[in-house]
Design a protein around this motif. Structure first.
Motif, PDB file in Angstrom:
ATOM      1  N   LEU A   1       0.928  -1.046  -0.118  1.00 19.62           N
ATOM      2  CA  LEU A   1      -0.114   0.072  -0.062  1.00 19.62           C
ATOM      3  C   LEU A   1       0.773   1.304   0.044  1.00 19.62           C
ATOM      4  N   ARG A   2       0.700   1.804  -1.037  1.00 19.85           N
ATOM      5  CA  ARG A   2       1.433   3.279  -1.001  1.00 19.85           C
ATOM      6  C   ARG A   2       0.687   4.369  -0.916  1.00 19.85           C
ATOM      7  N   ILE A   3       1.156   5.456  -0.475  1.00 18.28           N
ATOM      8  CA  ILE A   3       0.209   6.783  -0.237  1.00 18.28           C
ATOM      9  C   ILE A   3       1.131   7.892  -0.550  1.00 18.28           C
TER      10      ILE A   3
ATOM     11  N   SER B   1      -8.329   5.295  10.312  1.00 19.86           N
ATOM     12  CA  SER B   1      -8.431   5.710  11.655  1.00 19.86           C
ATOM     13  C   SER B   1      -7.261   6.771  11.718  1.00 19.86           C
ATOM     14  N   PRO B   2      -7.873   7.860  12.861  1.00 18.99           N
ATOM     15  CA  PRO B   2      -6.836   8.743  13.092  1.00 18.99           C
ATOM     16  C   PRO B   2      -5.819   8.460  13.801  1.00 18.99           C
ATOM     17  N   ALA B   3      -5.694   7.425  14.336  1.00 18.29           N
ATOM     18  CA  ALA B   3      -4.425   6.833  15.109  1.00 18.29           C
ATOM     19  C   ALA B   3      -3.421   6.416  14.318  1.00 18.29           C
ATOM     20  N   LEU B   4      -2.095   6.741  14.392  1.00 15.62           N
ATOM     21  CA  LEU B   4      -1.012   6.458  13.710  1.00 15.62           C
ATOM     22  C   LEU B   4      -0.490   5.250  14.125  1.00 15.62           C
TER      23      LEU B   4
ATOM     24  N   ARG C   1      -5.733  13.351   5.379  1.00 14.50           N
ATOM     25  CA  ARG C   1      -5.993  13.525   6.925  1.00 14.50           C
ATOM     26  C   ARG C   1      -4.683  12.613   7.567  1.00 14.50           C
ATOM     27  N   ARG C   2      -4.340  12.989   8.519  1.00 18.73           N
ATOM     28  CA  ARG C   2      -3.508  12.203   9.070  1.00 18.73           C
ATOM     29  C   ARG C   2      -4.150  11.059   9.854  1.00 18.73           C
ATOM     30  N   GLY C   3      -3.466   9.790   9.920  1.00 18.27           N
ATOM     31  CA  GLY C   3      -3.874   8.716  10.372  1.00 18.27           C
ATOM     32  C   GLY C   3      -3.520   7.426   9.532  1.00 18.27           C
TER      33      GLY C   3
ATOM     34  N   THR D   1       0.491   4.468   6.707  1.00 20.07           N
ATOM     35  CA  THR D   1      -0.065   5.782   7.593  1.00 20.07           C
ATOM     36  C   THR D   1       0.460   6.999   6.646  1.00 20.07           C
ATOM     37  N   SER D   2      -0.117   8.308   7.051  1.00 15.62           N
ATOM     38  CA  SER D   2       0.169   9.433   6.520  1.00 15.62           C
ATOM     39  C   SER D   2      -0.052  10.566   7.856  1.00 15.62           C
TER      40      SER D   2
END
Length: 405
Positions: A165-167, A194-197, A224-226, A247-248
């Motif tokens: 998975l690439r973001i 999920s907002p959790a990192l 969004r961060r998460g 994650t981002s």
């Protein structure tokens, strides 16, 4: 010609006749040089070994197994299985006979008789199959059966896991890319967020894209961060065993200014309608009051009552944010939620034998979560909800918040 393993077979020529074309017909009788010693002298001599071909019963195949596969016939996708055996070292083996007993059948039926050690079992359904195979010689001799019982999943076999998975984030847009899943019965992909990192799982993430076509392996979302998670889903609604995640940490809206953060957890001091605070979390109340219970013997659990949980519940935040002027504001909800089985308590168990596992959390329950903070599934506990208001102008706003469970 002879060797240490086998001696040459001896014959005594009886006659020789010339035929047309320079050919000769030789008539001979088998000759045993030890015959006189056995008959006249009564000696017990071992038989002369003149052949490497085994004698005695024909050996059965060493083992048998099955491997499932999918194939396409017209527009339909079906499942099949390859039945394979490991042959023995018997040189007399020339053919292998395969038979199968499908689920619900009472006897074996012929599958194939062939020289290959692998037979094809087409159009399989989920269930328990009994398979067997035996060895045949060119003279018709048959070995005992080698049998096995295999559980085939058919089209209910989970699709392959996504391997990568690439973001990428550009101009406030987040793009997800993953390699396509090769399964023929692939239907779509599901994306959760999920907002959790750290520590995000499929069960505590919210669905942001419930159907991404199986012919597409990219998706675009607001940045969004998460943590983002993706799983494949086949035409039978079966999910791949594991989700791929990435994650981002790039902020979502660079042009907006965060002016207020409201965090209601863990006190949840606002107004609660059909919801309760349990260990710093919000969860749906029972659909009835204790006064409605006819008798305690009918109560399954204190949380469930006799009629189950409420269909929905509301939480109204205690804090009301006054921006000081009327203007446009953007609200972003950050919600951590998970579903669980309220009947998974020991008090509701009939017998220990009926329990699959002690941790009875439904990892595959379908859940939907909207960005404004509303939730619409049966059993939910709300960990934390934080709203961030970003205001691009100086107009006045007064915002009240409520959350639907």
């Amino acid at each position: 010609m002879s060797s240490l393993v086998a001696e040459a077979q001896l014959f005594r020529v009886v006659s020789v006749a010339e035929k047309e074309g320079g050919r000769y017909q030789v008539t001979a009788a088998e000759h045993d040089p030890d015959k006189y010693a056995r008959v006249e002298l009564g000696l017990n001599l071992p038989e002369r070994n003149t052949s490497l071909i085994p004698t005695g019963p024909l050996a059965a195949p060493l083992n048998i197994g099955a491997e499932e596969y999918l194939y396409r016939t017209g527009v339909s996708v079906l499942s099949g299985a390859s039945i394979s055996i490991t042959p023995g070292n018997d040189a007399r083996a020339s053919l292998y006979e395969f038979e199968v007993m499908r689920p619900g059948e009472e006897d074996f039926s012929a599958l194939s008789t062939q020289a290959s050690v692998t037979a094809d079992l087409p159009d399989t359904l989920p269930g328990e199959y009994q398979i067997r195979a035996r060895t045949l010689s060119i003279t018709g001799q048959r070995s005992p059966w080698r049998s096995a019982t295999v559980a085939l999943q058919g089209l209910l076999r989970p699709p392959a896991d996504i391997t990568d998975l690439r973001i990428t984030v550009n101009a406030g847009q987040l793009t997800l890319w993953w390699p396509p899943v090769p399964d023929l019965d692939l239907d779509h992909y599901e994306v959760r967020y999920s907002p959790a990192l750290v520590g995000a799982t499929w069960s505590n993430a919210q669905t942001v894209l419930d159907r991404v076509s199986g012919t597409v392996n990219t998706a675009m979302l607001p940045a969004r961060r998460g943590t983002y998670l993706v799983r494949a889903v086949d035409t039978s609604g079966v999910y791949s065993l594991n989700a791929i995640s990435g994650t981002s940490e790039i902020a979502d809206l660079d042009s907006y200014n965060a002016v207020e953060i409201v965090d209601e957890a863990p006190a949840w001091a606002g107004v609660r309608d059909s919801v309760s605070e349990v260990v710093g979390q919000l969860q749906l109340d029972s659909a009835e009051n204790m006064a409605d219970w006819a008798s305690l013997s009918e109560v399954i659990t204190m949380a469930y009552g006799t009629a189950g949980l409420a269909q929905e519940g509301w939480y109204y935040a205690a804090e009301v944010v006054d921006m000081g002027h009327v203007y446009t504001a953007r609200l972003t909800s950050e919600i951590l939620a998970f579903g669980y089985d309220t009947l998974g308590s020991m008090a509701s168990w009939v017998t220990l034998a009926s329990i699959d596992r002690l941790a009875d959390v439904d990892q595959h329950a379908r859940r939907q979560l909207c960005c404004h903070g509303s939730m619409s599934w049966d059993h939910v506990a709300l960990h934390r909800c934080r709203e961030t208001h970003r205001c691009p102008s100086d107009r006045h706003s007064r915002i009240a918040r409520r959350y639907r469970l």
